[in-house]
Scaffold this motif. Sequence first.
Motif, PDB file in Angstrom:
ATOM      1  N   LEU A 124       1.546  -0.095  -2.618  1.00 25.41           N
ATOM      2  CA  LEU A 124       2.003   1.170  -3.472  1.00 25.41           C
ATOM      3  C   LEU A 124       0.923   1.811  -4.004  1.00 25.41           C
ATOM      4  O   LEU A 124       0.617   2.846  -3.926  1.00 25.41           O
ATOM      5  N   ALA A 125      -0.210   1.236  -4.418  1.00 25.26           N
ATOM      6  CA  ALA A 125      -1.319   1.648  -4.909  1.00 25.26           C
ATOM      7  C   ALA A 125      -2.376   2.593  -3.772  1.00 25.26           C
ATOM      8  O   ALA A 125      -2.460   3.710  -4.130  1.00 25.26           O
ATOM      9  N   ALA A 126      -2.240   1.633  -2.629  1.00 24.63           N
ATOM     10  CA  ALA A 126      -3.010   2.473  -1.555  1.00 24.63           C
ATOM     11  C   ALA A 126      -2.309   3.692  -1.108  1.00 24.63           C
ATOM     12  O   ALA A 126      -2.702   4.521  -0.588  1.00 24.63           O
ATOM     13  N   LEU A 127      -0.661   3.719  -1.002  1.00 25.04           N
ATOM     14  CA  LEU A 127      -0.025   4.742  -0.734  1.00 25.04           C
ATOM     15  C   LEU A 127      -0.294   5.727  -1.714  1.00 25.04           C
ATOM     16  O   LEU A 127      -0.153   6.968  -1.214  1.00 25.04           O
ATOM     17  N   ASN A 128      -0.340   5.618  -3.044  1.00 27.09           N
ATOM     18  CA  ASN A 128      -0.656   6.466  -3.933  1.00 27.09           C
ATOM     19  C   ASN A 128      -1.940   7.419  -3.702  1.00 27.09           C
ATOM     20  O   ASN A 128      -1.901   8.663  -3.909  1.00 27.09           O
ATOM     21  N   ALA A 129      -2.996   6.525  -3.090  1.00 28.63           N
ATOM     22  CA  ALA A 129      -4.226   7.066  -2.840  1.00 28.63           C
ATOM     23  C   ALA A 129      -4.255   7.833  -1.569  1.00 28.63           C
ATOM     24  O   ALA A 129      -4.659   8.887  -1.611  1.00 28.63           O
ATOM     25  N   LEU A 130      -3.324   7.420  -0.733  1.00 28.52           N
ATOM     26  CA  LEU A 130      -3.209   8.227   0.734  1.00 28.52           C
ATOM     27  C   LEU A 130      -2.579   9.425   0.224  1.00 28.52           C
ATOM     28  O   LEU A 130      -3.089  10.736   0.666  1.00 28.52           O
ATOM     29  N   LEU A 131      -1.430   9.468  -0.469  1.00 24.16           N
ATOM     30  CA  LEU A 131      -0.737  10.923  -0.766  1.00 24.16           C
ATOM     31  C   LEU A 131      -1.533  11.553  -1.670  1.00 24.16           C
ATOM     32  O   LEU A 131      -1.472  12.828  -1.422  1.00 24.16           O
ATOM     33  N   GLN A 132      -2.332  11.109  -2.645  1.00 26.77           N
ATOM     34  CA  GLN A 132      -3.270  11.987  -3.337  1.00 26.77           C
ATOM     35  C   GLN A 132      -4.229  12.658  -2.295  1.00 26.77           C
ATOM     36  O   GLN A 132      -4.471  14.124  -2.530  1.00 26.77           O
ATOM     37  N   TRP A 133      -4.705  12.232  -1.302  1.00 22.72           N
ATOM     38  CA  TRP A 133      -5.698  12.725  -0.304  1.00 22.72           C
ATOM     39  C   TRP A 133      -4.703  13.663   0.375  1.00 22.72           C
ATOM     40  O   TRP A 133      -5.398  14.929   0.669  1.00 22.72           O
ATOM     41  N   LEU A 134      -3.712  13.454   1.040  1.00 23.11           N
ATOM     42  CA  LEU A 134      -3.073  14.251   1.802  1.00 23.11           C
ATOM     43  C   LEU A 134      -2.457  15.444   1.082  1.00 23.11           C
ATOM     44  O   LEU A 134      -2.411  16.717   1.560  1.00 23.11           O
ATOM     45  N   LEU A 135      -2.068  15.406  -0.254  1.00 25.59           N
ATOM     46  CA  LEU A 135      -1.496  16.609  -0.866  1.00 25.59           C
ATOM     47  C   LEU A 135      -2.670  17.530  -1.532  1.00 25.59           C
ATOM     48  O   LEU A 135      -2.271  18.342  -2.052  1.00 25.59           O
ATOM     49  N   ARG A 136      -3.827  16.737  -1.540  1.00 26.30           N
ATOM     50  CA  ARG A 136      -4.779  17.661  -2.520  1.00 26.30           C
ATOM     51  C   ARG A 136      -4.914  18.971  -1.951  1.00 26.30           C
ATOM     52  O   ARG A 136      -4.969  19.827  -3.067  1.00 26.30           O
ATOM     53  N   PRO A 137      -4.967  19.429  -0.831  1.00 22.96           N
ATOM     54  CA  PRO A 137      -4.940  20.870  -0.610  1.00 22.96           C
ATOM     55  C   PRO A 137      -3.610  21.560  -1.080  1.00 22.96           C
ATOM     56  O   PRO A 137      -3.977  22.921  -1.418  1.00 22.96           O
ATOM     57  N   LEU A 138      -2.813  21.197  -1.616  1.00 22.05           N
ATOM     58  CA  LEU A 138      -1.384  21.639  -1.922  1.00 22.05           C
ATOM     59  C   LEU A 138      -1.282  21.550  -3.555  1.00 22.05           C
ATOM     60  O   LEU A 138      -0.781  22.348  -4.194  1.00 22.05           O
ATOM     61  N   LEU A 139      -1.279  20.063  -3.901  1.00 21.85           N
ATOM     62  CA  LEU A 139      -1.084  20.123  -5.430  1.00 21.85           C
ATOM     63  C   LEU A 139      -1.824  18.742  -5.630  1.00 21.85           C
ATOM     64  O   LEU A 139      -2.546  17.839  -5.043  1.00 21.85           O
ATOM     65  N   LEU A 140      -2.021  18.558  -7.114  1.00 23.37           N
ATOM     66  CA  LEU A 140      -2.972  17.461  -7.580  1.00 23.37           C
ATOM     67  C   LEU A 140      -1.848  16.450  -8.022  1.00 23.37           C
ATOM     68  O   LEU A 140      -0.956  16.480  -8.926  1.00 23.37           O
ATOM     69  N   TYR A 141      -1.963  15.272  -7.194  1.00 19.58           N
ATOM     70  CA  TYR A 141      -1.018  14.145  -7.249  1.00 19.58           C
ATOM     71  C   TYR A 141      -1.888  13.176  -7.840  1.00 19.58           C
ATOM     72  O   TYR A 141      -2.659  12.424  -7.115  1.00 19.58           O
ATOM     73  N   ALA A 142      -1.605  12.753  -9.281  1.00 16.80           N
ATOM     74  CA  ALA A 142      -2.608  11.686  -9.930  1.00 16.80           C
ATOM     75  C   ALA A 142      -1.842  10.937 -10.520  1.00 16.80           C
ATOM     76  O   ALA A 142      -1.743  10.765 -11.915  1.00 16.80           O
ATOM     77  N   LEU A 200      -1.024   4.597 -11.204  1.00 15.43           N
ATOM     78  CA  LEU A 200      -1.265   3.455 -10.295  1.00 15.43           C
ATOM     79  C   LEU A 200      -1.982   3.895  -9.111  1.00 15.43           C
ATOM     80  O   LEU A 200      -1.693   4.606  -8.316  1.00 15.43           O
ATOM     81  N   ASN A 201      -3.370   3.153  -8.960  1.00 15.87           N
ATOM     82  CA  ASN A 201      -4.089   3.769  -7.619  1.00 15.87           C
ATOM     83  C   ASN A 201      -4.743   2.329  -7.531  1.00 15.87           C
ATOM     84  O   ASN A 201      -4.774   1.205  -8.514  1.00 15.87           O
ATOM     85  N   PRO A 202      -5.487   2.041  -6.616  1.00 14.05           N
ATOM     86  CA  PRO A 202      -6.324   0.826  -6.128  1.00 14.05           C
ATOM     87  C   PRO A 202      -7.490   0.615  -7.241  1.00 14.05           C
ATOM     88  O   PRO A 202      -7.465  -0.720  -7.608  1.00 14.05           O
ATOM     89  N   TYR A 203      -7.886   1.559  -7.978  1.00 11.02           N
ATOM     90  CA  TYR A 203      -9.031   1.209  -8.969  1.00 11.02           C
ATOM     91  C   TYR A 203      -8.154   0.787 -10.278  1.00 11.02           C
ATOM     92  O   TYR A 203      -8.712  -0.463 -10.684  1.00 11.02           O
ATOM     93  N   THR A 204      -7.322   1.712 -10.690  1.00  2.46           N
ATOM     94  CA  THR A 204      -6.466   1.108 -12.092  1.00  2.46           C
ATOM     95  C   THR A 204      -5.733  -0.181 -11.869  1.00  2.46           C
ATOM     96  O   THR A 204      -5.781  -0.903 -12.760  1.00  2.46           O
ATOM     97  N   LEU A 205      -5.224  -0.520 -10.618  1.00  2.00           N
ATOM     98  CA  LEU A 205      -4.666  -1.793 -10.400  1.00  2.00           C
ATOM     99  C   LEU A 205      -5.614  -2.701 -10.501  1.00  2.00           C
ATOM    100  O   LEU A 205      -5.641  -3.699 -11.458  1.00  2.00           O
ATOM    101  N   ALA A 206      -6.963  -2.643  -9.875  1.00  2.00           N
ATOM    102  CA  ALA A 206      -7.758  -3.664 -10.072  1.00  2.00           C
ATOM    103  C   ALA A 206      -8.382  -3.937 -11.422  1.00  2.00           C
ATOM    104  O   ALA A 206      -8.430  -5.037 -11.994  1.00  2.00           O
TER     105      ALA A 206
END
Length: 369
Positions: free
Chosen positions: A298-316, A319-325
Amino acid sequence: MAEATEIRKLVYLVTGGCGFLGEHVVRMLLQREPRLSELRVFDLHLGPWLEELKTGPVRVTAIQGDVTQAHEVAAAVAGAHVVIHTAGLVDVFGRASPETIYEVNVQGTKNVIEACVQTGTRFLVYTSSMEVVGPNIKGHPFYRGNEDTPYEAVHKHPYPCSKAQAEQLVLEANGREVHGGLPLVTCALRPTGIYGEGHQIMRDFYHQGLRLGGRLFRAIPASVEHGRVYVGNVAWMHVLVARELQRQTALLGGQVYFCYDESPYKSYEDFNMEFLGPCGLRLVETRLLVPYWLLMLLAALNALLQWLLRPLLLYAPLLNPYTLAVANTTFTVSTDKARRHFGYEPLFSWEDSRSRTIRWVRAVEGSAP
Ligand SMILES: NC(=O)c1ccc[n+]([C@@H]2O[C@H](COP(=O)([O-])OP(=O)(O)OC[C@H]3O[C@@H](n4cnc5c(N)ncnc54)[C@H](O)[C@@H]3O)[C@@H](O)[C@H]2O)c1
Ligand SMILES: C[C@@H](CO)CCC[C@@H](C)[C@H]1CC[C@H]2[C@@H]3[C@H](O)C=C4C[C@@H](O)CC[C@]4(C)[C@H]3CC[C@]12C
């Protein structure tokens, strides 16, 4: 009255003075630093609450400014005796770019140091972070560690990297000659996760729990312990170390201190429940339902979504790989260095810290997320 004005002769500058910690430092200085004559509060965004502070015996000067702008910093520092540099970009959620995080946290700190050197300000306290030590990317636990505990501090994320670089700059600047010929005296305070009135992440968890029908779901094993420290005690440590830095330059100069108090060692989620529980939320055990590999996915998916959506909106999301770790690695501090070096004792007991935070969460209730 005459006596009071006689001893009031010091000018302090607090950068980031309108942030979560900064506001507590500002209020604490006004309450507990009797030698203060002027308090300069420097921030990118000034809070309206500053106005109510302007009626007391200390002159409170609000300065809207940017630490990345060297000339703005130099103008604010000129004539100050002490600088408490709390301004920083606290972002582990991918809201800001790595370049911006470095610009604010590293270049901003360089600007503060250079301003002290150029204008002759001798005392600089830097708000560092436990993250300059860890948790590291290998997920090694740091269990009841102190300032001398060996630990492999390896980071990749821009936030801990920038804090570590900035801390190093501050410590290396200790002893540099400032305008007028005297040496600069610096030190760094490393809070663990701060909580208390004004804590945005606590507010986010509270609203999330309300949206989920009064429930939060346990994602991290209860055995993973996190160091937490009450904001009032962190502020008090800043006030005290700034005072003692002027008296004990040789002992305190160039030193680092973890911020600690009597807050219990608990997992991040259990600790938050100390405040959210009495406000009506409950923590639902889901360990058997959500295995760790699924959280990582899920954390990796969030990171991917953040990257994909960046041109359109800020998805932050939180939960992301760093905060989970970070959330999943034990990091607790046990030290008395601040007591030994500058007589620090927590000003607020655990009971006080807890009840003040609960009162604040209750007041947040009903306010917009
Ligand atoms: N919150 C924590 O758990 C925690 C733990 C350890 C260390 N810290 C450190 O404590 C300090 C304060 O953190 P906080 O939690 O109060 O964060 P915060 O975001 O509430 O406060 C930071 C303040 O700095 C100001 N600021 C940001 N960029 C600026 C710029 N370019 N110029 C001037 N001001 C700027 C912001 O406007 C804000 O008021 C930071 O340096 C952070 O790294 C925080
Ligand atoms: C997996 C989630 C399910 O509930 C929980 C995620 C929690 C994380 C968002 C937070 C866990 C630990 C926090 C960090 C820690 O308290 C110390 C910090 C140091 C400071 O300098 C900045 C804030 C932070 C990185 C803090 C951020 C939020 C956590 C990662």
